[in-house]
Motif scaffolding. Structure first.
Motif, PDB file in Angstrom:
ATOM      1  N   ILE A  70      -0.725  30.134  -9.786  1.00 54.45           N
ATOM      2  CA  ILE A  70      -1.746  30.937  -9.090  1.00 54.45           C
ATOM      3  C   ILE A  70      -2.750  30.009  -8.426  1.00 54.45           C
ATOM      4  O   ILE A  70      -3.176  30.240  -7.287  1.00 54.45           O
ATOM      5  N   CYS A  71      -3.116  28.932  -9.123  1.00 51.47           N
ATOM      6  CA  CYS A  71      -4.114  28.023  -8.564  1.00 51.47           C
ATOM      7  C   CYS A  71      -3.557  27.214  -7.392  1.00 51.47           C
ATOM      8  O   CYS A  71      -4.320  26.592  -6.667  1.00 51.47           O
ATOM      9  N   SER A  72      -2.230  27.181  -7.248  1.00 54.76           N
ATOM     10  CA  SER A  72      -1.661  26.459  -6.123  1.00 54.76           C
ATOM     11  C   SER A  72      -1.822  27.225  -4.816  1.00 54.76           C
ATOM     12  O   SER A  72      -1.632  26.660  -3.744  1.00 54.76           O
ATOM     13  N   LEU A  73      -2.124  28.510  -4.922  1.00 54.09           N
ATOM     14  CA  LEU A  73      -2.358  29.288  -3.703  1.00 54.09           C
ATOM     15  C   LEU A  73      -3.679  28.830  -3.085  1.00 54.09           C
ATOM     16  O   LEU A  73      -4.565  28.355  -3.790  1.00 54.09           O
ATOM     17  N   PRO A  74      -3.804  28.961  -1.757  1.00 53.18           N
ATOM     18  CA  PRO A  74      -5.032  28.480  -1.127  1.00 53.18           C
ATOM     19  C   PRO A  74      -6.258  29.291  -1.541  1.00 53.18           C
ATOM     20  O   PRO A  74      -6.152  30.496  -1.796  1.00 53.18           O
ATOM     21  N   LYS A  75      -7.386  28.622  -1.628  1.00 56.39           N
ATOM     22  CA  LYS A  75      -8.689  29.247  -1.876  1.00 56.39           C
ATOM     23  C   LYS A  75      -8.754  30.004  -3.201  1.00 56.39           C
ATOM     24  O   LYS A  75      -9.411  31.037  -3.302  1.00 56.39           O
ATOM     25  N   ILE A 112       2.698  18.811  -9.098  1.00 50.54           N
ATOM     26  CA  ILE A 112       2.330  17.965 -10.236  1.00 50.54           C
ATOM     27  C   ILE A 112       1.233  18.622 -11.073  1.00 50.54           C
ATOM     28  O   ILE A 112       1.287  18.635 -12.301  1.00 50.54           O
ATOM     29  N   ARG A 113       0.275  19.229 -10.412  1.00 49.85           N
ATOM     30  CA  ARG A 113      -0.795  19.902 -11.158  1.00 49.85           C
ATOM     31  C   ARG A 113      -0.248  21.080 -11.947  1.00 49.85           C
ATOM     32  O   ARG A 113      -0.657  21.329 -13.084  1.00 49.85           O
ATOM     33  N   THR A 114       0.660  21.820 -11.331  1.00 50.71           N
ATOM     34  CA  THR A 114       1.234  22.969 -12.041  1.00 50.71           C
ATOM     35  C   THR A 114       1.976  22.499 -13.297  1.00 50.71           C
ATOM     36  O   THR A 114       1.831  23.076 -14.372  1.00 50.71           O
TER      37      THR A 114
END
Lengths: 307, 374
Positions: A87-92, A192-194
Motif C-alpha cells: 500500500i505504501c508503494s502507491l504514490p502519495k 526493497i522497502r516492501t
C-alpha cells in the motif's frame, strides 16, 4: 524450602524479568530496524504482534506443536508487513497513517478469529535451564531462558553484521538513505522497502507468538498492553542499531519487573510510581543522551520521521 | 456530545415509546403484572470466556436462555467509559431490553446512574455496586456475594498445604472487595497456623497479562508456595504459579483444568442461581429488591471440588469450617485484630459478620499481610 534471599530478590527479579519480558520488544524492534533502515516506518506492528500471538496460539492448539505456531505467526506477520509495504508503494500514501490502520485491522482480526482460542490450553515453547549450578530456586527460575530469546540475541548480532558488511545490508542502507542514489544504482526502492517491511512484520509476528506461547503463555485480548508500540519507540532510542536494540529491550524488560519485585520484598507503597519506571527511564535516557548537534545520528535519510 | 446525536437518540426513544403504546393500547405497567416476554441485557468488561469474572457472569446469563419468553442480549469487551452508556442505550432502544446487567465495577458511577435517570422504566442491576436508598434512583439495584468467605476457605486449605508458611496473593486494585479477599485468605490460613503471612502484590489493573505473570514470579521468588489472586482472568496467574511448582487456589470460576495437580480449591461465583431467581421474580411481576446479597448458604457462591493434592486433615478442616459458614452469621474479621500498620480494627469480642455492610468499605490490610493499599 528455606531460601529467604532478602534484598537479593530485586536484582534477581530484574534479571529474570529482563530475560522473560524483553523477547517481544526485541523481536519487534529488530524487525522495525530492518523496515526503518529501508526508509519506511511501520507503526502497525502492535497489530501484527497481537495477530501473531493469536495465530501462533491457535495453530499451536490445533496442531499440538508450538513451533508450528511460531512459523504461522511469522507467516501471518509477513503478510501484514507485505500488505503495508505494498500500500505504501502507491504514490502519495502516508506510511504512518497506513501503519495505524494496519494496527487496528490486525487487532480487530485477531480478536475476531481469536474468540474460540481463549479457553483452550496450547503447548508452550521450550526453555533451557541455565541456573542449575546455583541451587537457588529463584536464580534457576530467572535463568530459565527461552529458545526464542537466544535466537533474538543471535539475530541482533547477525543483523548488525548484515547491515554493516553484506551486500544486502548495503542495499537496504542505500535505499533507506537516498531513493535517488538507489535508483541510480539500478535498485528498485519500492520492492526493497516492501520486502523489508514484510521481514519486519514476520519478526513482530514471532514476538507475538512468544507472548502467547511462552510468557505469559496464553491468548487473551489483553495480552499485549502496548509492547508493539513501545518497541517502535525503542528503535529510535536504540538509534537504528540492532545490538543497541538488544540492550534496550533488556532494559525495558528489567524495568518492568521492578514494580512487582519491590512489592515482594516489602517496598509496597507507591507501586503505581514503580510501574511507570520503564517510561520514566526512557525519558531520562533520552534526555541524557540528547544533543542538538547529533539528535538524529543513524537515522535513515528517507524516513518520513526525519524528512 | 453533539446535539444531532442527542436529538436522534431522543427521536428513537420517542418512537419506541409511541410504538409500544400503539401496540399495547395502554401505558407500560411492567412492574405491576406478570410478563410473558422479557429482554435482558448483559454487558461485560472483558471477553466472556476468560476463565474469570466475565465468564462467571456469562455462565449465569447462559442459564437464563432456557427460561421461556426470555431473550438475552450480550456485549463483551465494553470499557468502563462513555462506551458503556452507548451500549446500554442501544440495548434499550434497539433490542428493547428492560432489564440490564452491566456487570463491571466501574460501570456504576457515573454511567449507570446517568442512564437510570434518563430511562426510568428500565431496571439496572449492578454487581458489587454501592446502592444507597437516599442517594441513588430506585430503578437501580445492586447485588453481590460474600465471596470473601470463599477466599477464607481457600486460605484454610492453603494454611494446611503451605510448607514455607508464606502464601501469596496477586491483586488488581486496592478496592474494598479485593482487600476483603486478601484479608480473608490470610485469616483463613491463620486459623490453621497463626504464624503464616501473606504477601500481596497489586498490579494496578484488572487485566494485565505480563504484569500478572511477573507478580506471580515475584511471589514465588519471595518463597510463597500457595498462590491465589483477584484479577479478572486468573488463567495467567494459575498457569504461571503452577509452572513454578506452587499450589494454587482459584477465583471467579473453576480453573482446575489449567493445573490439575496443583489446584487445591477455588472460590467461584454461582450467578446462574442468582440470575434465574431474579428473572423468575420479574416474570412473575414481583419486584427485585434494590440491595441483594448472599453467600455460601444462599447459593451465591460455591467452592471448587478439592484437588488431588489436598491432605485428609486439610479436607476435614475445610469441611468443618464450610459447615460453620453455612449456618450463617460467620465472622472472618473479628477481634482482637489489628491492621498491618498497628491500628486496631476490632477489639476483643467485636466481630463483623459476613452481612455487615461496613465490610464493603474496607480500606486496610490486616496484620500478617505484607503489602500496602497505596
Amino acid at each position: 524450602m528455606d531460601n529467604d534471599i532478602g534484598l537479593w530478590a530485586i536484582p534477581i527479579a530484574i534479571l529474570g524479568g529482563a530475560i522473560r519480558v524483553s523477547t517481544p520488544f526485541l523481536f519487534v524492534s529488530l524487525g522495525e530496524v530492518l523496515t526503518e533502515r529501508s526508509g519506511r516506518i511501520n507503526l502497525g506492528l502492535e497489530g501484527t504482534l497481537v495477530f501473531g500471538a493469536m495465530s501462533g496460539y491457535a495453530v499451536a492448539c490445533l496442531t499440538g506443536s508450538a513451533w508450528a505456531g511460531v512459523a504461522v505467526a511469522a507467516l501471518a506477520g509477513a503478510v501484514f508487513g507485505l500488505v503495508h509495504g505494498l500500500i505504501c508503494s502507491l504514490p502519495k500514501v502516508n506510511d504512518i497513517a497506513i501503519g495505524i490502520a494496519m494496527m487496528l485491522l490486525g487487532m480487530g482480526l485477531a480478536f475476531y478469529f481469536g474468540k474460540p482460542f481463549i479457553q483452550p490450553v496450547a503447548p508452550d515453547l521450550p526453555s533451557i535451564p541455565f541456573g542449575g549450578w546455583s541451587g537457588l530456586p529463584q536464580l534457576e527460575a530467572a535463568l530459565n531462558v527461552n529458545v526464542l530469546f537466544l535466537i533474538g540475541a543471535a539475530l541482533s548480532v547477525f543483523f548488525w553484521w548484515m547491515l554493516r558488511s553484506t551486500r544486502i545490508g548495503l542495499i537496504l542502507r542505500v535505499v533507506g538513505d537516498s531513493t535517488d542514489a538507489a535508483r541510480a544504482m539500478g535498485l528498485r526502492p519500492a520492492i526493497i522497502r516492501t520486502l523489508a517491511t514484510g521481514a519486519g512484520g514476520a519478526m513482530a509476528g514471532v514476538g507475538g507468538a512468544y507472548l502467547s506461547l511462552y510468557y505469559p503463555g496464553s491468548w487473551n485480548e489483553g495480552i499485549s498492553s502496548g509492547q508493539g508500540l513501545m518497541a517502535v519507540a525503542l528503535v529510535i532510542f536504540a538509534r537504528w542499531n540492532p545490538i543497541a536494540c538488544f540492550f534496550a529491550a533488556l532494559l525495558f524488560g528489567g524495568a518492568g519487573a521492578l514494580g512487582p519485585a519491590l512489592q515482594s520484598v516489602g517496598v509496597s507503597s507507591g507501586y503505581y510510581l514503580f510501574y511507570a519506571a520503564p517510561y520514566v527511564l526512557t525519558l531520562g535516557v533520552m534526555i541524557a543522551i540528547s544533543s542538538p548537534s547529533r539528535a538524529m545520528t543513524g537515522a535513515p535519510g528517507e524516513l518520513s520521521l526525519t524528512k | 456530545m453533539s446535539t444531532s446525536s442527542l436529538s436522534r437518540r431522543h427521536f428513537l426513544m420517542g418512537t419506541a415509546l409511541a410504538g409500544s403504546a400503539a401496540f399495547l393500547g395502554l401505558p407500560r405497567m411492567a412492574r405491576a403484572e406478570a410478563l410473558d416476554k422479557l429482554t435482558v441485557g448483559f454487558i461485560y468488561v472483558g471477553p466472556k470466556d476468560d476463565y474469570g469474572y466475565n465468564q462467571a457472569h456469562a455462565e449465569g446469563a447462559a442459564a437464563l436462555k432456557s427460561i421461556p419468553g426470555v431473550t438475552v442480549v450480550e456485549e463483551e469487551n465494553v470499557p468502563e467509559t462513555i462506551d458503556v452508556q452507548k451500549t446500554m442505550e442501544s440495548m434499550i432502544n434497539f433490542d428493547g431490553a428492560t432489564l440490564l446487567f452491566p456487570t463491571s465495577f466501574g460501570y456504576f458511577d457515573p454511567h449507570i446512574l446517568e442512564m437510570a435517570a434518563k430511562y426510568p422504566d428500565v431496571r439496572f442491576e449492578h454487581a458489587g455496586g454501592m446502592w444507597q436508598a437516599d442517594k441513588h434512583p430506585t430503578n437501580v439495584g445492586s447485588y453481590f456475594g460474600y465471596i470473601g468467605m470463599g477466599q477464607y476457605l481457600n486460605g484454610v486449605v492453603a494454611g494446611h498445604m503451605t510448607k514455607t508458611k508464606k502464601i501469596g496473593f496477586v491483586a488488581a486494585k486496592p478496592i474494598p472487595q479485593v482487600l476483603l479477599n486478601v484479608n480473608s485468605f490470610l485469616l483463613g490460613a491463620r486459623s490453621v497456623d497463626p504464624t503464616i503471612t501473606c504477601q500481596v502484590i497489586f498490579t494496578g489493573e484488572w487485566s494485565l497479562a505480563v504484569k500478572e505473570a511477573e507478580a506471580t514470579n515475584a511471589l514465588c521468588d519471595a518463597g510463597c508456595d500457595v498462590i491465589t489472586c483477584h484479577v479478572d482472568s486468573p488463567k495467567v496467574v494459575i498457569e504461571t504459579a503452577a509452572g513454578r511448582g506452587a499450589y494454587v487456589c482459584g477465583y471467579h470460576a473453576n480453573q482446575s483444568s489449567l493445573a490439575p495437580d496443583k489446584y487445591l480449591t477455588g472460590a467461584e461465583w454461582n450467578w446462574s442461581k442468582v440470575y434465574t431467581d431474579m428473572i423468575t421474580a420479574t416474570m412473575a411481576g414481583e419486584p427485585i429488591p434494590n440491595f441483594v446479597r448472599g453467600g455460601l448458604a444462599e447459593g451465591f457462591i460455591k467452592m471448587s471440588p478439592l484437588g488431588p493434592a489436598v491432605t485428609p486433615e486439610a479436607k476435614a478442616d475445610f469441611e468443618a469450617k464450610q459447615a460453620e459458614i453455612l449456618k450463617g452469621g460467620f465472622a472472618v474479621i473479628k477481634g482482637p485484630l489489628k491492621d498491618n500498620k498497628g491500628n486496631v480494627i476490632a477489639a476483643e469480642g467485636e466481630a463483623f459478620v459476613e452481612t455487615d455492610v461496613k465490610l464493603e468499605s474496607m480500606d486496610y490490610l490486616v496484620e500478617g499481610v505484607l503489602g500496602s493499599t497505596s
